[in-house]
Scaffold this motif. Structure first.
Motif, PDB file in Angstrom:
ATOM      1  N   ARG A  68       0.919  -1.042   0.113  1.00 24.36           N
ATOM      2  CA  ARG A  68      -0.054  -0.004   0.235  1.00 24.36           C
ATOM      3  C   ARG A  68       1.004   1.249  -0.056  1.00 24.36           C
ATOM      4  O   ARG A  68       0.674   2.253  -0.561  1.00 24.36           O
ATOM      5  CB  ARG A  68      -1.007   0.020   1.158  1.00 24.36           C
ATOM      6  CG  ARG A  68      -2.113  -1.105   1.257  1.00 24.36           C
ATOM      7  CD  ARG A  68      -3.217  -0.660   1.895  1.00 24.36           C
ATOM      8  NE  ARG A  68      -2.924  -0.256   3.214  1.00 24.36           N
ATOM      9  CZ  ARG A  68      -3.065  -1.157   4.177  1.00 24.36           C
ATOM     10  NH1 ARG A  68      -3.353  -2.380   4.003  1.00 24.36           N
ATOM     11  NH2 ARG A  68      -2.946  -0.838   5.422  1.00 24.36           N
ATOM     12  N   GLY A  69       2.027   1.301   0.918  1.00 23.38           N
ATOM     13  CA  GLY A  69       2.759   2.297   0.724  1.00 23.38           C
ATOM     14  C   GLY A  69       3.468   2.595  -0.489  1.00 23.38           C
ATOM     15  O   GLY A  69       3.626   3.787  -1.178  1.00 23.38           O
ATOM     16  N   LEU A  70       3.742   1.263  -1.268  1.00 21.19           N
ATOM     17  CA  LEU A  70       4.536   1.497  -2.661  1.00 21.19           C
ATOM     18  C   LEU A  70       3.431   2.101  -3.458  1.00 21.19           C
ATOM     19  O   LEU A  70       3.788   2.917  -4.290  1.00 21.19           O
ATOM     20  CB  LEU A  70       4.738   0.086  -3.225  1.00 21.19           C
ATOM     21  CG  LEU A  70       5.570  -0.096  -4.276  1.00 21.19           C
ATOM     22  CD1 LEU A  70       6.920   0.534  -4.417  1.00 21.19           C
ATOM     23  CD2 LEU A  70       5.522  -1.501  -4.826  1.00 21.19           C
ATOM     24  N   GLU A  71       2.332   1.689  -3.582  1.00 20.11           N
ATOM     25  CA  GLU A  71       1.138   2.246  -4.394  1.00 20.11           C
ATOM     26  C   GLU A  71       0.899   3.751  -4.133  1.00 20.11           C
ATOM     27  O   GLU A  71       0.803   4.766  -4.933  1.00 20.11           O
ATOM     28  CB  GLU A  71       0.055   1.520  -4.325  1.00 20.11           C
ATOM     29  CG  GLU A  71      -0.065   0.121  -4.670  1.00 20.11           C
ATOM     30  CD  GLU A  71      -1.316  -0.706  -4.417  1.00 20.11           C
ATOM     31  OE1 GLU A  71      -2.022  -0.342  -3.155  1.00 20.11           O
ATOM     32  OE2 GLU A  71      -1.664  -1.746  -4.944  1.00 20.11           O
ATOM     33  N   ALA A  72       1.159   4.267  -2.901  1.00 18.26           N
ATOM     34  CA  ALA A  72       0.806   5.650  -2.454  1.00 18.26           C
ATOM     35  C   ALA A  72       1.960   6.599  -2.995  1.00 18.26           C
ATOM     36  O   ALA A  72       1.710   7.507  -3.622  1.00 18.26           O
ATOM     37  CB  ALA A  72       0.850   5.878  -1.024  1.00 18.26           C
ATOM     38  N   ALA A  73       3.419   5.998  -3.042  1.00 19.42           N
ATOM     39  CA  ALA A  73       4.435   6.674  -3.292  1.00 19.42           C
ATOM     40  C   ALA A  73       4.225   6.785  -5.058  1.00 19.42           C
ATOM     41  O   ALA A  73       4.564   7.785  -5.476  1.00 19.42           O
ATOM     42  CB  ALA A  73       5.700   6.021  -2.826  1.00 19.42           C
TER      43      ALA A  73
END
Length: 291
Positions: A68-73
């Motif tokens: 999810r963090g990867l997608e947000a970045a």
């Protein structure tokens, strides 16, 4: 403190990309899409391979949250590279602060950034002075972490030693064939083997063995096949136990931590500090000494 390297940074470095300015063509969209797909697949495999290391360093790491963090970045504007670089630096501060906080140092990422911005405009400060100030404090931090780590390891070692002693004591109440040597090795011989042909310190032996924790969980085994050991090349308790048996002999050895892997344990094998180990051993053959 161990530095955490982001898998994404490592992958990007491997691509050897360079910036370029120039005209584009319709064909570029096909190439760009191929790049999206292949780089994404490569990145996914890299993250998958990194996950065991990430979880070892951050036991509470959650793969779903990481993605999810990867997608947000990925939603950041690729044209605003300055913001993206600052964002990346901020993420590294978060990771570093997390490591400190795991050691009960309640650091504040916002405060770190506030002083970073202030330092950039401080004409009385330079990189050498800032570095020396940080190193002075960081040295104290490392000393504190090391002392706490050693104290925690000592407590675990003491607890494991106690558990091992209680385990053998309970077995000896039920089985008077279990004996204990002066060194602290406990053993039960089911077959002494050839008492006239026992190994010495300079001997090599062929042994079938299984190693277990006191809870019965197996951690090592020769899988029913004889393997060669130098009697003097194994831990003290195992060596002592081998010398109690002749060729064809079989026994169960209860090796206390002080005769095994000691207070360091053997983390790669899942063996804790001062942990008692149980070995079922059979001396298949005693090899002639090399001349």
């Amino acid at each position: 403190m161990k530095k955490f390297l982001l898998a994404l940074g490592a992958v990007i470095a491997m691509t050897g990309m360079t910036a370029c300015n120039g005209s584009s063509s319709k064909g570029d969209s096909t190439l760009a899409d191929s790049l999206n797909i292949t780089f994404g697949e490569f990145l996914g495999q890299n993250i998958k391979n990194q996950m065991p290391q990430i979880k070892a360093q951050f036991p509470n790491a959650d793969e779903a949250k990481l993605l999810r963090g990867l997608e947000a970045a990925a939603k950041l504007d690729t044209a605003d590279i300055s913001y993206a670089i600052g964002y990346s630096m901020g993420l590294n501060i978060i990771i570093q602060a997390h490591q400190w906080n795991q050691n009960d140092l309640k650091t504040n990422p916002e405060k770190i950034v506030r002083y970073a911005i202030k330092s950039m405009s401080d004409t009385a400060m330079d990189i050498q002075k800032a570095y020396m100030n940080y190193q002075t404090v960081n040295s104290r931090v490392q000393d504190m972490i090391r002392e706490r780590s050693e104290a925690a390891a000592k407590a675990v070692a003491n607890e494991n030693e106690k558990k091992g002693e209680e385990y053998v004591a309970s077995l000896k109440k039920e089985d008077n064939l279990i004996q204990t040597t002066e060194s602290g090795l406990s053993y039960k011989i089911s077959n002494p083997g050839d008492v006239n042909n026992r190994p010495g310190d300079d001997s090599s032996v062929m042994v079938i063995y299984t190693g277990r924790h006191i809870n019965g969980e197996e951690f090592d085994s020769s899988k029913g096949q004889p393997v060669e050991f130098s009697v003097s090349g194994v831990v003290g308790g195992f060596s002592e136990g081998l010398k109690l048996l002749g060729k064809g002999g079989r026994a169960t050895l209860y090796i206390p931590g002080k005769l095994g892997y000691g207070e360091s344990g053997q983390p790669m094998a899942g063996i804790g500090p001062n942990e008692m180990l149980v070995f079922d051993v059979e001396v298949v053959d005693i090899l002639p000494a090399e001349k």
